[in-house]
Scaffold this motif. Structure first.
Motif, PDB file in Angstrom:
ATOM      1  N   UNK A 271       0.964  -1.304   0.026  1.00 53.08           N
ATOM      2  CA  UNK A 271       0.087   0.029  -0.048  1.00 53.08           C
ATOM      3  C   UNK A 271       0.927   1.069  -0.020  1.00 53.08           C
ATOM      4  N   UNK A 272       2.193   1.217   0.066  1.00 53.00           N
ATOM      5  CA  UNK A 272       2.898   2.472   0.483  1.00 53.00           C
ATOM      6  C   UNK A 272       2.962   3.126  -0.953  1.00 53.00           C
ATOM      7  N   UNK A 273       3.036   2.814  -2.044  1.00 53.48           N
ATOM      8  CA  UNK A 273       3.065   3.484  -3.454  1.00 53.48           C
ATOM      9  C   UNK A 273       1.519   4.279  -3.369  1.00 53.48           C
ATOM     10  N   UNK A 274       0.499   3.560  -3.180  1.00 53.84           N
ATOM     11  CA  UNK A 274      -0.643   4.336  -3.224  1.00 53.84           C
ATOM     12  C   UNK A 274      -0.972   5.331  -2.075  1.00 53.84           C
ATOM     13  N   UNK A 275      -0.371   5.209  -0.710  1.00 52.77           N
ATOM     14  CA  UNK A 275      -0.632   6.075   0.246  1.00 52.77           C
ATOM     15  C   UNK A 275       0.242   7.243  -0.146  1.00 52.77           C
ATOM     16  N   UNK A 686     -11.142   8.809  -4.238  1.00 52.28           N
ATOM     17  CA  UNK A 686     -10.140   9.900  -3.376  1.00 52.28           C
ATOM     18  C   UNK A 686      -9.641  10.842  -4.486  1.00 52.28           C
ATOM     19  N   UNK A 687      -8.939  10.232  -5.414  1.00 49.39           N
ATOM     20  CA  UNK A 687      -8.315  11.392  -6.163  1.00 49.39           C
ATOM     21  C   UNK A 687      -8.845  12.198  -6.889  1.00 49.39           C
ATOM     22  N   UNK A 761       2.064   4.144 -13.140  1.00 45.77           N
ATOM     23  CA  UNK A 761       2.120   3.027 -14.038  1.00 45.77           C
ATOM     24  C   UNK A 761       1.871   1.645 -13.112  1.00 45.77           C
ATOM     25  N   UNK A 762       2.089   1.619 -11.981  1.00 47.25           N
ATOM     26  CA  UNK A 762       1.978   0.268 -11.199  1.00 47.25           C
ATOM     27  C   UNK A 762       0.229   0.383 -10.726  1.00 47.25           C
ATOM     28  N   UNK A 763      -0.632   1.282 -11.113  1.00 41.81           N
ATOM     29  CA  UNK A 763      -1.965   1.374 -10.521  1.00 41.81           C
ATOM     30  C   UNK A 763      -2.928   1.627 -11.720  1.00 41.81           C
ATOM     31  N   UNK A 764      -2.318   1.652 -12.927  1.00 40.15           N
ATOM     32  CA  UNK A 764      -3.286   1.794 -14.061  1.00 40.15           C
ATOM     33  C   UNK A 764      -3.154   0.409 -14.781  1.00 40.15           C
TER      34      UNK A 764
END
Length: 809
Positions: A271-275, A686-687, A761-764
């Motif tokens: 969860x770190x990159x998203x947080x 959120x975003x 790139x890691x979340x799309x």
């Protein structure tokens, strides 16, 4: 102190005399600080706050990394062989393993059966956490060995509600998973563990069964007098056999390294990159708000130039004026910060209500003193940011000109406001582009061809991790009779049972091919047991061969049906029907692909993967209990028409076969898709919310700039119109200031997107980080908002009387 009190009273009077300005500042700060407070609460709980255990700095987990790989590719699951080496050959650590999540099981209490969550943990699990049972004891070595006596430790909540806080419960027997378990302890109230559950049972890890794969999570605690460096050296020696095996299987790859990481960091790795992305986005909101407020304050400062000049003429020093202005800004920031705490509290509660069970590796995300301290710091910094430029303008006040003329808006102030607007528009572009990519990703995932007909389908899960159904004959009887009972429900067209459903995580297995293009190879595949009517009920198309039949029983030829991806991957250019895999299982059919939750190749939340279906009646007895430890089968019914009270009728049908087997929940296929994409939905919410707030603040800034120009230059505009300029030309001239500022910000923002969007790139999925449609949409939306915000204030120009402007001139 008297002087400070006098300044404070004067500041409060000034703010009360300008309620519109004060309300605008306070609301803007409340929204910006509230967003930061809510996001920081989660980031703090995930990554900054110490875990609620004794000496949390001496707690850790173990990660495996391929040399040269990314830290985000680390794995922390281990197998049974690694566990035994860790337990026996790493004396620096107290170690424990556990199943990664809590599983639903059936608990018989009093005269009813409850569905509760049970976690399976090894002997020293609570010792590592530093938790002692409130009554009773932890698991012993005998209870944690394979086939050891069944025992359970209850959570305080389950003990106090289901068992009425019975203090004599320790030592008594409860019926769990269809067999007697001895209660050996009760945990204290408020205990937090890495896997929150209603009760805990002994994991009994070994090298067989689930221990044959990497299915155990590990937690460790340093023993007194040892260091992490010493522990890492012992771990790498103990697990050298696994490193050698990896090199043999991957001769062209790097080598494996094993290293300890703090437990908190290990739990939050995924969860770190998203947080951090959300924290950066919240910071952008704060900067945009500060830029907006700085522009508004510049206007107010310009209107107070005469007041400031008068006070300077009467003997006040610039320092006194600056202190007064800083105090006003600080007062506004504190009021806005207090309102921001309320907004943050509501936003946090709403956010946590959206998160699924076990989404966060902590039990609670409180709005505590640490968060309030963060809010206080943010309020102080905000007061400096939005008050610095206007206050420094006091140093440039010309006493003579200010006393002679009350006209104030200089070109420097306008240029500064335009620069601030350009900056906030640039940050808004980045947020809009990021949220646009997430929206495009969600749309892509939701519109993937499902491969079946999800309309008119209801599903329900039940836990068969139950001693009564370890017997294959009892298992087959339950499926046959319950399906028959559900098919008798009026309006039900068909019914079936499957170990997994589309959109769900599927059991992974390794198989060996006996013949065909992949003969002799061993490969991973998804494995699902189903009843004969499974494909008909879900309307999954049969592409070749035949479906399962009632005759495919335990004594018949073992058969399997594979999906299109399986056939193309392992039998390219060849008809897979008639070929065999593990233990003589013959492939008799090929069905269409359905979307599954990522398992073998987690490159997207849902995708098609190679899948092999086997008849439920041919599941090997030793596999039956094992798969039901991890998975709950689903009963599926397809309706020919809406059925009133279908859930109750399905439960009644199951109870007619086994009254002690409750369904854990009922779901439509759209519910399952929503659960699978819950993370993506939360990210979009959120975003998207923060991008919308940024767009609103930017629009307000542009509107305020143009409106102020109209107010300041009324006589000039009137003279222009009187000398022959049209209203349209005058309006375009004034609106151009806002449009030019926004255009500059748009250009800067698009340039920033070239750098910042890489981190997404890691979340799309299914869309490029530089998706043209998304960027064009951002340009279009921002252009429309800019045009509206710049044009609306200029409508006042139509009411200007040129003759009056000439007379005043």
């Amino acid at each position: 102190m008297d002087r400070l009190a006098q300044l404070l009273r004067f500041s409060m009077r000034q703010l009360a005399r300008n309620p519109g300005f004060s309300a605008t500042v306070i609301v803007t700060l409340a929204l910006a600080i509230g967003a930061n407070t809510a996001i920081f609460s989660i980031v703090d709980a995930l990554m900054l706050k110490s875990l609620p255990y004794p000496q949390p700095d001496r707690m850790g987990t173990i990660f495996t990394r391929v040399q040269g790989g990314s830290p985000y590719d680390d794995r922390h699951e281990i197998d049974g062989a690694q566990w035994e080496s860790l337990r026996d050959d790493v004396p620096s650590l107290i170690s424990a393993v556990y199943a990664g999540i809590a599983f639903g099981v059936n608990l018989q209490a009093e005269q009813s059966v409850q569905y509760v969550y049970a976690a399976r943990v090894s002997q020293h699990f609570f010792d590592v956490l530093g938790i002692r049972p409130m009554t009773g004891r932890s698991f012993s070595a005998e209870e944690d060995r394979p086939q050891g006596p069944p025992s359970a430790i209850l959570s305080y909540g389950l003990w106090s509600t289901t068992f009425n806080a019975n203090r004599n419960l320790v030592g008594q027997t409860i019926h769990l998973k269809g067999q007697p378990y001895t209660v050996i302890g009760v945990l204290p109230q408020g205990v937090i563990t890495p896997v929150q559950a209603d009760l805990y049972t002994a994991l009994q890890p070994s090298r067989q069964g689930e221990g044959g794969g990497s299915n155990f999570d590990v937690i460790t605690r340093l023993r007194d007098g040892t260091t992490w460096q010493q522990a890492d050296a012992e771990i790498n020696r103990a697990w050298a056999f696994r490193a050698r095996q990896f090199v043999q299987e991957n001769p062209s790859g790097g080598r494996l390294d094993f290293h300890s990481v703090p437990l908190q960091r290990g739990q939050a790795t995924a969860l770190r990159p998203k947080a951090w992305t959300l924290m950066i986005a919240a910071g952008f909101i704060l900067l945009i708000a500060c830029a907006n407020l700085a522009g508004i304050t510049l206007v107010r400062m310009a209107r107070r130039t005469s007041e400031i000049a008068t006070r300077l003429a009467l003997g006040a020093s610039q320092g006194q004026i600056l202190r007064q202005l800083w105090l006003e800004n600080l007062l506004l920031a504190f009021i806005g910060g207090a309102a921001g705490v309320g907004v943050g509290f509501l936003a946090l509660r709403g956010l946590l209500s959206l998160l699924p069970r076990d989404f966060l590796p902590v039990a609670g995300v409180p709005l505590d003193g640490r968060v309030l301290g963060f809010t206080l710091i943010v309020s102080l910094v905000t007061s400096l940011l939005f008050g610095m430029l206007p206050a420094l303008g006091v140093r440039r006040v010309d006493l003579r000109s200010s006393m002679v003329s009350r006209a104030i808006a200089g070109s420097e102030s306008q240029k500064l406001r335009q620069a601030l607007i350009a900056g906030e528009v640039a940050l808004t572009v980045v947020l809009l582009a990021g949220s646009g990519l997430l929206i495009r990703t969600l749309i892509h995932l939701e519109t993937l061809p499902p491969g079946f007909n999800p309309q008119g389908v209801m599903t329900a899960k039940a836990s068969l991790d139950d001693a009564r159904y370890y017997d294959p004959a009892a298992f087959r009887r339950l499926l046959n009779e319950s399906i028959a009972a559900m098919q008798r429900i009026p309006g039900v067209e068909n019914a079936a049972v499957g170990l997994s459903l589309p959109y769900e995580r599927v059991l992974n297995d390794a198989i060996t091919f006996h013949d065909g293009p992949s003969a002799g190879q061993r490969a991973g595949t998804d494995l699902v047991y189903v009843t004969p009517s499974y494909f008909e009920t879900l309307q999954i198309p049969l592409l070749a061969g035949r479906a399962f039949q009632a005759s495919d029983g335990p004594a018949a030829q073992p058969v399997a049906i594979v999906n299109r991806t399986f056939a193309r991957k392992f039998f390219p250019g060849t008809n897979p029907i008639g070929h065999s895999v593990d233990k003589g299982v013959m492939i008799v059919g090929v069905v269409a692909d359905v979307q599954l939750s990522s398992g073998l190749n987690p490159t997207a939340p849902v995708q098609t993967e190679q899948t092999m279906y086997i008849p439920a009646t041919q599941v090997e007895p030793q596999l039956l209990a094992l798969v039901h430890t991890w998975f709950q089968p689903s009963w599926i019914v397809r309706m020919s028409e809406p059925v009133q009270g279908l859930a109750a009728q399905m439960q009644h049908a199951l109870a007619s076969v086994d009254p002690g087997l409750p369904f854990s929940g009922f779901h439509s296929m759209s519910d399952l898709l929503a659960q699978t994409l819950a993370t993506q939905r939360i990210e979009v919410a959120l975003l998207g919310t923060m991008a919308g707030l940024a767009l609103l603040l930017s629009a307000v800034g542009i509107f305020a700039l143009v409106a102020n120009l109209v107010a300041q230059r009324t006589r000039e505009i009137g003279i222009r119109v009187a000398l022959g300029s049209t209203l349209q030309q005058a309006m375009a001239h004034v609106a151009g200031h806002g449009i030019r500022a926004a255009a500059a910000g748009l250009g800067i923002g698009l340039a920033l997107c070239g750098v910042s969007l890489r981190i997404m790139r890691s979340v799309i999925y299914g869309v490029s980080a530089y998706d043209r449609l998304t960027l064009l949409a951002v340009v279009g939306v921002l252009s429309a908002v800019t045009l509206a915000a710049s044009t609306l204030p200029t409508l006042r120009i139509a009411s200007i009387d040129p003759a009056k402007a000439l007379r005043e001139e």
